[in-house]
Scaffold this active site. Sequence first.
Site, PDB file in Angstrom:
ATOM      1  N   CYS A   2      41.082  33.071  49.967  1.00 53.95           N
ATOM      2  CA  CYS A   2      41.160  33.929  51.144  1.00 53.95           C
ATOM      3  C   CYS A   2      42.433  33.571  51.894  1.00 53.95           C
ATOM      4  O   CYS A   2      43.140  32.643  51.537  1.00 53.95           O
ATOM      5  CB  CYS A   2      39.956  33.717  52.028  1.00 53.95           C
ATOM      6  SG  CYS A   2      38.412  33.673  51.120  1.00 53.95           S
ATOM      7  N   ARG A  27      46.976  39.949  48.736  1.00 50.08           N
ATOM      8  CA  ARG A  27      46.057  39.113  47.967  1.00 50.08           C
ATOM      9  C   ARG A  27      44.712  39.790  47.723  1.00 50.08           C
ATOM     10  O   ARG A  27      43.925  39.320  46.906  1.00 50.08           O
ATOM     11  CB  ARG A  27      45.794  37.816  48.715  1.00 50.08           C
ATOM     12  CG  ARG A  27      47.035  37.023  49.003  1.00 50.08           C
ATOM     13  CD  ARG A  27      46.752  36.052  50.118  1.00 50.08           C
ATOM     14  NE  ARG A  27      45.601  35.266  49.801  1.00 50.08           N
ATOM     15  CZ  ARG A  27      45.652  34.057  49.304  1.00 50.08           C
ATOM     16  NH1 ARG A  27      46.798  33.490  49.093  1.00 50.08           N
ATOM     17  NH2 ARG A  27      44.558  33.397  49.038  1.00 50.08           N
ATOM     18  N   TRP A  74      37.794  36.941  50.883  1.00 53.71           N
ATOM     19  CA  TRP A  74      37.527  37.461  49.547  1.00 53.71           C
ATOM     20  C   TRP A  74      36.264  36.753  49.122  1.00 53.71           C
ATOM     21  O   TRP A  74      36.276  35.561  48.846  1.00 53.71           O
ATOM     22  CB  TRP A  74      38.699  37.131  48.635  1.00 53.71           C
ATOM     23  CG  TRP A  74      38.740  37.976  47.408  1.00 53.71           C
ATOM     24  CD1 TRP A  74      39.200  39.253  47.313  1.00 53.71           C
ATOM     25  CD2 TRP A  74      38.296  37.613  46.109  1.00 53.71           C
ATOM     26  NE1 TRP A  74      39.069  39.692  46.030  1.00 53.71           N
ATOM     27  CE2 TRP A  74      38.523  38.724  45.275  1.00 53.71           C
ATOM     28  CE3 TRP A  74      37.722  36.470  45.564  1.00 53.71           C
ATOM     29  CZ2 TRP A  74      38.199  38.720  43.926  1.00 53.71           C
ATOM     30  CZ3 TRP A  74      37.401  36.454  44.222  1.00 53.71           C
ATOM     31  CH2 TRP A  74      37.638  37.570  43.410  1.00 53.71           C
ATOM     32  N   ASN A  98      38.679  28.485  53.371  1.00 48.77           N
ATOM     33  CA  ASN A  98      38.871  28.934  51.990  1.00 48.77           C
ATOM     34  C   ASN A  98      38.304  27.848  51.091  1.00 48.77           C
ATOM     35  O   ASN A  98      38.527  26.674  51.356  1.00 48.77           O
ATOM     36  CB  ASN A  98      40.358  29.068  51.639  1.00 48.77           C
ATOM     37  CG  ASN A  98      41.018  30.171  52.420  1.00 48.77           C
ATOM     38  OD1 ASN A  98      40.348  30.968  53.063  1.00 48.77           O
ATOM     39  ND2 ASN A  98      42.333  30.205  52.363  1.00 48.77           N
ATOM     40  N   GLY A  99      37.651  28.241  50.025  1.00 47.76           N
ATOM     41  CA  GLY A  99      37.127  27.236  49.103  1.00 47.76           C
ATOM     42  C   GLY A  99      35.617  27.319  49.020  1.00 47.76           C
ATOM     43  O   GLY A  99      35.006  28.314  49.438  1.00 47.76           O
ATOM     44  N   GLU A 482      43.414  36.248  22.045  1.00 52.67           N
ATOM     45  CA  GLU A 482      43.853  36.333  23.438  1.00 52.67           C
ATOM     46  C   GLU A 482      45.368  36.111  23.542  1.00 52.67           C
ATOM     47  O   GLU A 482      46.048  36.781  24.320  1.00 52.67           O
ATOM     48  CB  GLU A 482      43.064  35.310  24.282  1.00 52.67           C
ATOM     49  CG  GLU A 482      43.479  35.199  25.738  1.00 52.67           C
ATOM     50  CD  GLU A 482      43.349  36.498  26.542  1.00 52.67           C
ATOM     51  OE1 GLU A 482      42.754  37.475  26.056  1.00 52.67           O
ATOM     52  OE2 GLU A 482      43.892  36.529  27.657  1.00 52.67           O
ATOM     53  N   LYS A 486      47.894  38.832  25.165  1.00 54.47           N
ATOM     54  CA  LYS A 486      48.797  38.525  26.282  1.00 54.47           C
ATOM     55  C   LYS A 486      50.218  38.958  25.941  1.00 54.47           C
ATOM     56  O   LYS A 486      50.897  39.580  26.739  1.00 54.47           O
ATOM     57  CB  LYS A 486      48.826  37.010  26.583  1.00 54.47           C
ATOM     58  CG  LYS A 486      47.723  36.397  27.384  1.00 54.47           C
ATOM     59  CD  LYS A 486      47.612  36.820  28.808  1.00 54.47           C
ATOM     60  CE  LYS A 486      46.857  38.074  28.968  1.00 54.47           C
ATOM     61  NZ  LYS A 486      45.459  38.186  28.922  1.00 54.47           N
ATOM     62  N   GLU A 489      50.610  42.806  25.811  1.00 55.52           N
ATOM     63  CA  GLU A 489      50.453  43.431  27.133  1.00 55.52           C
ATOM     64  C   GLU A 489      51.728  43.369  27.965  1.00 55.52           C
ATOM     65  O   GLU A 489      52.113  44.343  28.589  1.00 55.52           O
ATOM     66  CB  GLU A 489      49.361  42.699  27.940  1.00 55.52           C
ATOM     67  CG  GLU A 489      47.949  43.089  27.612  1.00 55.52           C
ATOM     68  CD  GLU A 489      46.943  42.318  28.463  1.00 55.52           C
ATOM     69  OE1 GLU A 489      46.011  42.944  28.956  1.00 55.52           O
ATOM     70  OE2 GLU A 489      47.073  41.084  28.633  1.00 55.52           O
ATOM     71  N   HIS A 505      43.915  37.985   3.525  1.00 57.86           N
ATOM     72  CA  HIS A 505      43.325  39.309   3.273  1.00 57.86           C
ATOM     73  C   HIS A 505      44.136  40.426   3.917  1.00 57.86           C
ATOM     74  O   HIS A 505      43.576  41.450   4.282  1.00 57.86           O
ATOM     75  CB  HIS A 505      41.878  39.332   3.777  1.00 57.86           C
ATOM     76  CG  HIS A 505      41.026  38.303   3.120  1.00 57.86           C
ATOM     77  ND1 HIS A 505      40.622  38.391   1.799  1.00 57.86           N
ATOM     78  CD2 HIS A 505      40.538  37.127   3.579  1.00 57.86           C
ATOM     79  CE1 HIS A 505      39.902  37.332   1.495  1.00 57.86           C
ATOM     80  NE2 HIS A 505      39.837  36.545   2.553  1.00 57.86           N
ATOM     81  N   LYS A 610      44.775  47.154  36.061  1.00 59.41           N
ATOM     82  CA  LYS A 610      44.011  45.916  36.247  1.00 59.41           C
ATOM     83  C   LYS A 610      42.528  46.180  36.025  1.00 59.41           C
ATOM     84  O   LYS A 610      41.811  45.353  35.493  1.00 59.41           O
ATOM     85  CB  LYS A 610      44.263  45.398  37.674  1.00 59.41           C
ATOM     86  CG  LYS A 610      43.576  44.089  37.990  1.00 59.41           C
ATOM     87  CD  LYS A 610      44.329  42.930  37.387  1.00 59.41           C
ATOM     88  CE  LYS A 610      43.545  41.641  37.397  1.00 59.41           C
ATOM     89  NZ  LYS A 610      43.911  40.750  36.306  1.00 59.41           N
TER      90      LYS A 610
HETATM   91  C1  G6P Z   1      41.909  45.812  31.711  1.00 58.40           C
HETATM   92  C2  G6P Z   1      42.737  44.637  32.179  1.00 58.40           C
HETATM   93  C3  G6P Z   1      42.416  43.402  31.351  1.00 58.40           C
HETATM   94  C4  G6P Z   1      40.929  43.115  31.374  1.00 58.40           C
HETATM   95  C5  G6P Z   1      40.111  44.328  30.972  1.00 58.40           C
HETATM   96  C6  G6P Z   1      38.641  44.126  31.286  1.00 58.40           C
HETATM   97  O1  G6P Z   1      42.312  46.184  30.432  1.00 58.40           O
HETATM   98  O2  G6P Z   1      44.107  44.941  32.085  1.00 58.40           O
HETATM   99  O3  G6P Z   1      43.123  42.285  31.847  1.00 58.40           O
HETATM  100  O4  G6P Z   1      40.649  42.045  30.521  1.00 58.40           O
HETATM  101  O5  G6P Z   1      40.511  45.491  31.705  1.00 58.40           O
HETATM  102  O6  G6P Z   1      38.494  44.042  32.669  1.00 58.40           O
HETATM  103  P1  G6P Z   1      37.330  43.308  33.405  1.00 58.40           P
HETATM  104  O7  G6P Z   1      37.643  43.465  34.869  1.00 58.40           O
HETATM  105  O8  G6P Z   1      36.061  44.020  33.025  1.00 58.40           O
HETATM  106  O9  G6P Z   1      37.323  41.899  32.963  1.00 58.40           O
END
Ligand code: G6P
Length: 615
Positions: A2, A27, A74, A98-99, A482, A486, A489, A505, A610
């Site tokens: 926060c 934020r 938050w 915060n925390g 993953e 990354k 993306e 394969h 996002k």
């Molecule tokens: C979008 C975001 C990813 C995320 C995915 C699932 O594609 O760009 O970063 O992993 O959605 O989102 P969620 O909020 O359900 O984890």
Amino acid sequence: MCGIVGYVGGEDCASFLIAGLKRLEYRGYDSAGVALVGPQGLGVLRSRGKLVNLETLVVKERPQGALGIGHTRWATHGRPSDENAHPHSYGGVAVVHNGIIENHLELKARLRDAGHAFTSETDTEIFAHLIADEVAKGLDLLAATKAALREVRGTYALAVVSAADPETLVAAKNASPLVVGYGQGENYLASDVPAILERTRDVVFLEEGEVVRLRRSGIEIFDARGQAVTRKPRRIDWTPVMAEKGGHKHFMHKEIHEQARALVDTIRGRASLEKGDVTLDGVSLDAEAAKALTRATIVACGTSYHAGVVGKQYIETLAKLPVEIDLASEFRYRDPLVLPNTLCVAISQSGETADTLAAMREAKGKGARTLAVCNVVGSAITREADDVLYTHAGPEIGVASTKAFTTQLAAMLLLAVKLGRLRGTLTSEAAREVLQALNAVPGLVDQALEREGAALEAARAYSSAKDVLFLGRGLQAPVALEGALKLKEISYIHAEGYAAGEMKHGPIALIDEDVPVVVIATRDPKQGGQDTYEKMLGNMEEVRARGGRIIAVVNDGDTHASAIADKVLPVPACSALVAPIVNVIPLQLFSYHVADHRGTDVDQPRNLAKSVTVE
Ligand code: G6P
């Protein structure tokens, strides 16, 4: 997580506090509030939603005071609401925090027994009660705050004002950031530099365990042992945009570096080494229900899906429960078979992903009990799930998920231990061993982050690649997926993640000197009694024989894999179950530096969102 801002000086500070909070808007937050101490004593104004709601309230009420604190919240404990918004006040004392207070349930019970009544669902309100009690005993605000802190376990950036002391602002830091700013006849406090940058560029970032007293005349800092410390203010030459990112070039980089703290917030107060067990406050599943489970079904998308693949292995290993995992976007289209006594685990950072929500609804409609692993308090998925396990990563702004992923892994491991204990498949000794390994993770993550130079070097060497393969085995196979996600993306380089055993394969046909292969070749002797390291060495030799270039994630001190690889990304060795959390760090850093080197829009990559709220 926060935002905090504070002021002590010679002018009415309501508008300064609002302006400071506005600088923290980037934020993300769900509510905001201010507390001022002035001629009429302590006044607190709070409002759910956008800052403009609070601003309207401030314009209407015109609170007065040359001492004040403000907060954008938050949510972590308690849904977003007016009552749960900070500041929280009691007995003339107001606090913002915060925390996470780890022992909040215990403290709340004790205070209730002593006649205290609470008006919010937050852990923070406890601070107001504890400090007010000490002030009532005659302690000054600094001593009262220190006394209260001795009772509390957890993470905090805390700011306190009291009607009894209209000239003093007290603050304390443990694991959550806090900065003090020096002015002329006035001084400032903030969780993040942008909040105070318009007034001062001379700041001190507080260290762990420090408590600070701000007055018009000066700022006194005390270390964890209570000794006064003198530290020269540092001059900040960040632009406002740089300041929002805490001096990092991108939010993604900042968030990668926040992971140790996010993990501490996720684990603390839940993993008990004494008991060899886990306490999950939003999960009411009991032993009877856990023993009756026949299956778990995990549904998730994107990065969260990868956390689910690791989570499946955690639950099967520790709780001996068969687990299916589905892409949430596919789940509904195969008329899934949901057996009686199925637990559906929906993993989502945002809690708003349309497909994940729909998959969870489908499972629920077919009789499953639902559990959400989620980062955003009060989001759609958490509102509909029977149980909720929050990840406490804090707001994630970069579109590519980093700290949300590692905290999801930690949360899934906590859940697996919990299920194992409830189902009687995990002894308290065995649970303790897992939790010990998990407790060590934040420190190991920090060590992995210290080796950023190696990722930068590898990124520079391979940033012009057109295709990159990522390979891993066992628990490291989803880490490879993953890593590839990354890279694609944020750098727009075509990347594929594969279970290393599948290389022969198909993907092996792609390998030549222009296709770098990233392998995860750390040692994991305990996993299923099988060390995948030797097998990874075999894969590496096969790549090398075809002229491929190898970037290897290896343990510190490794010799074999390092001798075959062209570049190594070293990570500290750790227990097999938690290795995915540590091993993904260099892959995040590698992708980040490749993208940065290529000059892409790292935080907002093209075409991506996002939160995907359409199916
Ligand atoms: C979008 C975001 C990813 C995320 C995915 C699932 O594609 O760009 O970063 O992993 O959605 O989102 P969620 O909020 O359900 O984890």
